[in-house]
Design a protein around this motif. Structure first.
Motif, PDB file in Angstrom:
ATOM      1  N   CYS A  74       0.843  -1.194   0.000  1.00 46.23           N
ATOM      2  CA  CYS A  74       0.000   0.000   0.000  1.00 46.23           C
ATOM      3  C   CYS A  74       0.878   1.243   0.000  1.00 46.23           C
ATOM      4  O   CYS A  74       1.818   1.355   0.782  1.00 46.23           O
ATOM      5  CB  CYS A  74      -0.905   0.012   1.223  1.00 46.23           C
ATOM      6  SG  CYS A  74      -2.109  -1.309   1.206  1.00 46.23           S
ATOM      7  N   VAL A  75       0.571   2.165  -0.898  1.00 45.13           N
ATOM      8  CA  VAL A  75       1.328   3.405  -1.069  1.00 45.13           C
ATOM      9  C   VAL A  75       0.336   4.563  -0.983  1.00 45.13           C
ATOM     10  O   VAL A  75      -0.760   4.464  -1.537  1.00 45.13           O
ATOM     11  CB  VAL A  75       2.045   3.409  -2.442  1.00 45.13           C
ATOM     12  CG1 VAL A  75       2.759   4.712  -2.689  1.00 45.13           C
ATOM     13  CG2 VAL A  75       3.017   2.250  -2.533  1.00 45.13           C
ATOM     14  N   PRO A  76       0.699   5.666  -0.334  1.00 42.69           N
ATOM     15  CA  PRO A  76      -0.234   6.793  -0.234  1.00 42.69           C
ATOM     16  C   PRO A  76      -0.665   7.301  -1.616  1.00 42.69           C
ATOM     17  O   PRO A  76       0.112   7.275  -2.570  1.00 42.69           O
ATOM     18  CB  PRO A  76       0.574   7.869   0.500  1.00 42.69           C
ATOM     19  CG  PRO A  76       1.634   7.119   1.228  1.00 42.69           C
ATOM     20  CD  PRO A  76       1.951   5.927   0.382  1.00 42.69           C
ATOM     21  N   ASP A  77      -1.912   7.752  -1.693  1.00 41.80           N
ATOM     22  CA  ASP A  77      -2.417   8.327  -2.938  1.00 41.80           C
ATOM     23  C   ASP A  77      -1.549   9.508  -3.353  1.00 41.80           C
ATOM     24  O   ASP A  77      -1.031  10.243  -2.517  1.00 41.80           O
ATOM     25  CB  ASP A  77      -3.868   8.808  -2.752  1.00 41.80           C
ATOM     26  CG  ASP A  77      -4.840   7.648  -2.635  1.00 41.80           C
ATOM     27  OD1 ASP A  77      -4.545   6.571  -3.184  1.00 41.80           O
ATOM     28  OD2 ASP A  77      -5.900   7.824  -1.995  1.00 41.80           O
ATOM     29  N   GLY A  78      -1.402   9.672  -4.648  1.00 41.01           N
ATOM     30  CA  GLY A  78      -0.652  10.805  -5.182  1.00 41.01           C
ATOM     31  C   GLY A  78       0.832  10.564  -5.338  1.00 41.01           C
ATOM     32  O   GLY A  78       1.529  11.393  -5.913  1.00 41.01           O
ATOM     33  N   VAL A  79       1.349   9.464  -4.825  1.00 43.29           N
ATOM     34  CA  VAL A  79       2.779   9.168  -4.964  1.00 43.29           C
ATOM     35  C   VAL A  79       3.028   8.656  -6.384  1.00 43.29           C
ATOM     36  O   VAL A  79       2.338   7.774  -6.868  1.00 43.29           O
ATOM     37  CB  VAL A  79       3.235   8.107  -3.934  1.00 43.29           C
ATOM     38  CG1 VAL A  79       4.654   7.643  -4.223  1.00 43.29           C
ATOM     39  CG2 VAL A  79       3.143   8.663  -2.534  1.00 43.29           C
ATOM     40  N   ASP A  80       4.013   9.244  -7.053  1.00 44.14           N
ATOM     41  CA  ASP A  80       4.421   8.777  -8.382  1.00 44.14           C
ATOM     42  C   ASP A  80       5.396   7.628  -8.158  1.00 44.14           C
ATOM     43  O   ASP A  80       6.536   7.835  -7.782  1.00 44.14           O
ATOM     44  CB  ASP A  80       5.077   9.916  -9.161  1.00 44.14           C
ATOM     45  CG  ASP A  80       5.445   9.519 -10.573  1.00 44.14           C
ATOM     46  OD1 ASP A  80       4.926   8.505 -11.071  1.00 44.14           O
ATOM     47  OD2 ASP A  80       6.259  10.230 -11.189  1.00 44.14           O
ATOM     48  N   TRP A  81       4.939   6.408  -8.354  1.00 45.04           N
ATOM     49  CA  TRP A  81       5.713   5.232  -7.978  1.00 45.04           C
ATOM     50  C   TRP A  81       6.182   4.455  -9.198  1.00 45.04           C
ATOM     51  O   TRP A  81       5.682   4.616 -10.295  1.00 45.04           O
ATOM     52  CB  TRP A  81       4.898   4.328  -7.057  1.00 45.04           C
ATOM     53  CG  TRP A  81       3.608   3.852  -7.676  1.00 45.04           C
ATOM     54  CD1 TRP A  81       2.395   4.472  -7.622  1.00 45.04           C
ATOM     55  CD2 TRP A  81       3.417   2.683  -8.474  1.00 45.04           C
ATOM     56  NE1 TRP A  81       1.465   3.756  -8.328  1.00 45.04           N
ATOM     57  CE2 TRP A  81       2.054   2.657  -8.865  1.00 45.04           C
ATOM     58  CE3 TRP A  81       4.251   1.657  -8.904  1.00 45.04           C
ATOM     59  CZ2 TRP A  81       1.522   1.638  -9.648  1.00 45.04           C
ATOM     60  CZ3 TRP A  81       3.709   0.641  -9.689  1.00 45.04           C
ATOM     61  CH2 TRP A  81       2.361   0.637 -10.051  1.00 45.04           C
TER      62      TRP A  81
END
Length: 167
Positions: A74-81
């Motif tokens: 799970c990665v926070p919303d808005g992170v360019d991953w």
């Protein structure tokens, strides 16, 4: 939160036959390097595809193919991953941008070894670097007070080095 599927152990991303069937992907029963079968199209799946995430969450380890250990990160919303990997083990990493300086981008800083010519010259010409250093050193010497005390972190040793051989 964004959910992203990665392979958590060395070996490489791979789906099980059951996960492939749940996603509507074809399984080719041809052997390849260290794989007893091949799932056609598994590498074209977006790792944040909600269908893929759902299959991995519902099947657990049953979604993992040979040499894989698929997990949902799970990665926070808005992170360019993006997905980074070493030897087949993957992780999610935030993407960063980098800009390399060009000669025209260099901004001058006052001080030894930090004039624009000194910063750029090492890639071109050592003579230009030495000339730039000499010019800055001469300017610093001409404008400094020889009676001004040295900063506390500076140590001056005169004479012989304390590590001389007695021989």
């Amino acid at each position: 939160m964004q959910k992203i599927v990665v392979n958590a152990k060395p070996g490489g991303f791979g789906l099980s036959r059951e996960a492939a069937a749940a996603l509507g992907l074809e399984v080719a029963e041809e052997r390849s390097f260290m794989q007893p079968y091949r799932v056609v199209g598994e590498n074209a799946l977006r790792r944040d595809d909600p269908r893929l995430v759902e299959v991995v969450e519902s099947l657990g380890q049953g979604a993992s193919g040979p040499n894989a250990d698929l997990v949902v990160v799970c990665v926070p919303d808005g992170v360019d991953w993006g997905i980074a990997e070493y030897d087949g083990a993957e992780w999610v990493a935030e993407r960063h941008r980098a800009w390399m300086p060009k000669e025209s981008d260099v901004q001058g800083y006052e001080g030894v070894l930090q004039t624009p010519a000194a910063v750029v010259a090492p890639r071109r010409d050592i003579a230009a670097l030495l000339a730039a250093e000499a010019e800055v050193a001469e300017r610093a010497e001409a404008t400094s007070d020889p009676n001004e005390p040295l900063p506390p972190h500076v140590t001056v040793i005169r004479g012989r080095s304390p590590r001389t051989d007695k021989g």
